[in-house]
Write a protein that holds these residues in place. Structure first.
Motif, PDB file in Angstrom:
ATOM      1  N   VAL A  30       0.759  -1.160   0.024  1.00  0.00           N
ATOM      2  CA  VAL A  30       0.128  -0.032   0.016  1.00  0.00           C
ATOM      3  C   VAL A  30       0.977   1.372   0.077  1.00  0.00           C
ATOM      4  CG1 VAL A  30      -1.532   1.342   1.346  1.00  0.00           C
ATOM      5  CG2 VAL A  30      -1.954  -1.156   1.155  1.00  0.00           C
ATOM      6  N   GLY A  31       1.949   1.214   0.966  1.00  0.00           N
ATOM      7  CA  GLY A  31       2.827   2.375   1.025  1.00  0.00           C
ATOM      8  C   GLY A  31       3.530   2.732  -0.366  1.00  0.00           C
ATOM      9  N   GLN A  48      -1.399  13.734   9.281  1.00  0.00           N
ATOM     10  CA  GLN A  48      -2.301  14.637   8.442  1.00  0.00           C
ATOM     11  C   GLN A  48      -1.636  15.279   7.243  1.00  0.00           C
ATOM     12  OE1 GLN A  48      -5.470  15.318   9.336  1.00  0.00           O
ATOM     13  NE2 GLN A  48      -5.860  16.511   7.266  1.00  0.00           N
ATOM     14  N   GLU A  49      -0.387  15.650   7.564  1.00  0.00           N
ATOM     15  CA  GLU A  49       0.267  16.218   6.645  1.00  0.00           C
ATOM     16  C   GLU A  49       0.580  15.354   5.526  1.00  0.00           C
ATOM     17  OE1 GLU A  49       3.895  17.589   8.260  1.00  0.00           O
ATOM     18  OE2 GLU A  49       4.532  18.904   6.655  1.00  0.00           O
ATOM     19  N   LEU A  50       1.151  14.202   5.848  1.00  0.00           N
ATOM     20  CA  LEU A  50       1.358  13.027   4.725  1.00  0.00           C
ATOM     21  C   LEU A  50       0.170  12.589   4.035  1.00  0.00           C
ATOM     22  CD1 LEU A  50       3.435  11.058   3.369  1.00  0.00           C
ATOM     23  CD2 LEU A  50       2.759   9.322   5.312  1.00  0.00           C
ATOM     24  N   THR A  54      -0.336  13.203  -0.146  1.00  0.00           N
ATOM     25  CA  THR A  54      -0.605  12.088  -0.948  1.00  0.00           C
ATOM     26  C   THR A  54      -1.859  11.776  -1.489  1.00  0.00           C
ATOM     27  OG1 THR A  54      -0.638  10.573   0.916  1.00  0.00           O
ATOM     28  CG2 THR A  54       1.636  10.856  -0.196  1.00  0.00           C
ATOM     29  N   GLY A  55      -3.010  12.727  -1.172  1.00  0.00           N
ATOM     30  CA  GLY A  55      -4.161  12.741  -1.213  1.00  0.00           C
ATOM     31  C   GLY A  55      -4.792  11.503  -0.633  1.00  0.00           C
ATOM     32  N   THR A  56      -4.507  11.181   0.362  1.00  0.00           N
ATOM     33  CA  THR A  56      -5.108   9.903   1.119  1.00  0.00           C
ATOM     34  C   THR A  56      -5.848  10.072   2.424  1.00  0.00           C
ATOM     35  OG1 THR A  56      -2.977   9.666   2.199  1.00  0.00           O
ATOM     36  CG2 THR A  56      -3.136   8.282   0.257  1.00  0.00           C
ATOM     37  N   ALA A  57      -6.527   9.316   3.007  1.00  0.00           N
ATOM     38  CA  ALA A  57      -7.469   9.508   4.036  1.00  0.00           C
ATOM     39  C   ALA A  57      -6.479   9.529   5.243  1.00  0.00           C
ATOM     40  CB  ALA A  57      -8.623   8.605   4.380  1.00  0.00           C
ATOM     41  N   VAL A  61      -3.722   6.683   6.991  1.00  0.00           N
ATOM     42  CA  VAL A  61      -2.442   6.762   6.880  1.00  0.00           C
ATOM     43  C   VAL A  61      -1.836   6.947   8.443  1.00  0.00           C
ATOM     44  CG1 VAL A  61      -0.583   8.766   6.452  1.00  0.00           C
ATOM     45  CG2 VAL A  61      -2.791   8.161   4.979  1.00  0.00           C
ATOM     46  N   GLU A  62      -2.515   7.282   9.527  1.00  0.00           N
ATOM     47  CA  GLU A  62      -2.012   7.333  11.009  1.00  0.00           C
ATOM     48  C   GLU A  62      -1.932   5.967  11.318  1.00  0.00           C
ATOM     49  OE1 GLU A  62      -5.314   8.531  13.567  1.00  0.00           O
ATOM     50  OE2 GLU A  62      -3.780   9.818  14.800  1.00  0.00           O
ATOM     51  N   GLU A  63      -2.999   5.219  11.140  1.00  0.00           N
ATOM     52  CA  GLU A  63      -2.679   3.762  11.447  1.00  0.00           C
ATOM     53  C   GLU A  63      -1.505   3.012  10.739  1.00  0.00           C
ATOM     54  OE1 GLU A  63      -4.451   3.751  13.932  1.00  0.00           O
ATOM     55  OE2 GLU A  63      -4.909   1.650  14.787  1.00  0.00           O
ATOM     56  N   TRP A  64      -1.376   3.216   9.440  1.00  0.00           N
ATOM     57  CA  TRP A  64      -0.302   2.688   8.668  1.00  0.00           C
ATOM     58  C   TRP A  64       1.191   3.175   9.353  1.00  0.00           C
ATOM     59  CZ3 TRP A  64       3.686   4.985   5.533  1.00  0.00           C
ATOM     60  CH2 TRP A  64       4.176   4.031   4.742  1.00  0.00           C
ATOM     61  N   LEU A  65       1.221   4.535   9.310  1.00  0.00           N
ATOM     62  CA  LEU A  65       2.565   4.851  10.100  1.00  0.00           C
ATOM     63  C   LEU A  65       2.780   4.212  11.562  1.00  0.00           C
ATOM     64  CD1 LEU A  65       2.162   8.937   9.056  1.00  0.00           C
ATOM     65  CD2 LEU A  65       4.006   7.227   8.627  1.00  0.00           C
ATOM     66  N   ARG A  66       1.810   3.971  12.364  1.00  0.00           N
ATOM     67  CA  ARG A  66       1.897   3.368  13.418  1.00  0.00           C
ATOM     68  C   ARG A  66       2.633   2.056  13.268  1.00  0.00           C
ATOM     69  NH1 ARG A  66      -3.550   5.680  16.433  1.00  0.00           N
ATOM     70  NH2 ARG A  66      -2.837   7.598  16.966  1.00  0.00           N
ATOM     71  N   GLY A  67       1.895   1.261  12.397  1.00  0.00           N
ATOM     72  CA  GLY A  67       2.451   0.047  12.197  1.00  0.00           C
ATOM     73  C   GLY A  67       3.874  -0.038  11.748  1.00  0.00           C
TER      74      GLY A  67
END
Ligand SMILES: C[S@@+](CC[C@H](N)C(=O)[O-])C[C@H]1O[C@@H](n2cnc3c(N)ncnc32)[C@H](O)[C@@H]1O
Length: 351
Positions: A30-31, A48-50, A54-57, A61-67
């Protein structure tokens, strides 16, 4: 039976690590697809900035970054709430043309796993499953998995390690690349040797179509062409060099393929066989690289070979001896290991 608590907990830790890695594979793909790694490589960002960049939700993105931070694929700064890539993470995660590109490997893995129901069934019946029957992420992932290794080594060390081949390619020669997939190896060689003609072939028409598209717009002209053909019957020759990149062990009739390669070569020609790195025994391969290759082999290589006439399967960890025997049986009189990396062995076979 007495359970050793320490050994049990060590195994539980191992399986939790593997489970996290298995699920994380989806996030890595996904990334890559959404450009999250590439954007984060520009500068540290909060979720929020990322997401905006990237035009994503943002919540995803927050959960993705944490993982990703938990898995060591991105860094997290608790003080600022920002995430970032180290130079090394960016190097391995953002450049599909660089020498290391982890997302390509995970794309291949996820694509291969989509065939799990058919593979489970094949374990019961012994039937094969052809390369062409897999998800398209297998074809694209394979190209993106292997190309970094080829760009790092093919023209700089593998071809120069062959006896007299580089000089022929410089002055002008005929080369066949058999089982070429999306043509990554064919195109890299063609770009390096502008006086030589390259013919790529693969039994999978969809891959040949993609290879043709990849070559378009690269100003390679009619020096490079791709054709749908099995390794046992590709056309043309006599060739100065016939290459097989990670394809010989996938074939159901590797001896038929090796014999056809031999008969398509000039008398002073060379066959270059690139195979996955492997030791001489199963025990030698019980390590992380062997694990990767055995797993891919059970889902891709063995089923493909068993789907073809011949019904013989070398598997991805065959090692040197079976390949040497195959070359001798096909009529090659000289065989040697010309080069190797942690992931590949390059064999040279000559008439
Ligand atoms: C692991 S992929 C490698 C592709 C490409 N050489 C690369 O390095 O990216 C194996 C390739 O062998 C091809 N293949 C399998 N059996 C074949 C056969 N009998 N004749 C020709 N190609 C074959 C598959 O279609 C696939 O493209």
């Amino acid at each position: 039976m007495a359970i050793d608590e320490g050994r049990l907990m060590a195994f539980v830790h191992k399986f939790v690590g593997d489970l996290g890695a298995t699920m994380a594979a989806g996030g890595i793909v996904v990334g890559d697809r959404l450009g999250l790694y590439r954007a984060l490589a520009e500068r540290p960002m909060r979720p929020q900035e990322l997401a905006e960049r990237t035009g994503t939700a943002a919540r995803y993105v927050e959960e993705w970054l944490r993982g990703q931070a938990a898995g060591g694929y991105v860094e997290y700064d608790e003080a600022t709430g920002a995430y970032a890539l180290t130079e090394e993470q960016a190097f391995a995660l953002t450049n599909p043309n660089g020498p290391i590109f982890a997302p390509g490997a995970f794309q291949l893995a996820i694509g291969a796993l989509r065939a799990e129901p058919q593979i489970t069934q094949a374990f019961l019946t012994g039937d094969g499953l052809g390369w062409h029957e897999h998800d398209s992420d297998v074809f694209a992932g394979c190209e993106r998995f292997f190309r970094p290794g080829y760009s790092a080594s093919l023209t700089s060390s593998w071809l120069p390690a062959l006896d007299g081949v580089e000089a022929k390619l410089r002055t002008g020669a005929q080369v066949a690349d058999v089982g070429c997939g999306h043509g990554a190896s064919t195109i890299l060689m063609a770009q390096a040797f502008p006086s030589t003609t390259f013919v790529g072939s693969d039994y999978h028409a969809g891959s040949v179509e993609q290879a043709t598209k990849r070559a378009e717009g690269l100003s390679l002209g009619d020096r490079v062409s791709f054709h749908t053909a099995a390794a046992q019957s590709f056309n043309g020759g006599p060739y100065d060099l016939v290459t097989m990149f990670d394809s010989l062990h996938d074939m159901g009739d590797p001896l038929g393929a090796a014999r056809h390669v031999r008969s398509s070569l000039r008398d002073d020609g060379t066959s270059m066989i690139v195979e996955p790195a492997a030791g001489a025994t199963v025990g030698d391969n019980l390590n992380p690289i062997g694990r990767v290759y055995y797993a891919f082999s059970a889902f891709l290589c063995v089923p493909n070979a068993l789907s073809q006439a011949g019904g013989y399967s070398l598997g991805a960890q065959a090692g040197e001896e079976p390949i040497r025997r195959l070359a001798a049986d096909a009529g090659f009189s000289r065989f040697r290991r010309a080069a190797e990396t942690p992931f590949n062995i390059v064999y040279e076979a000559r008439p």
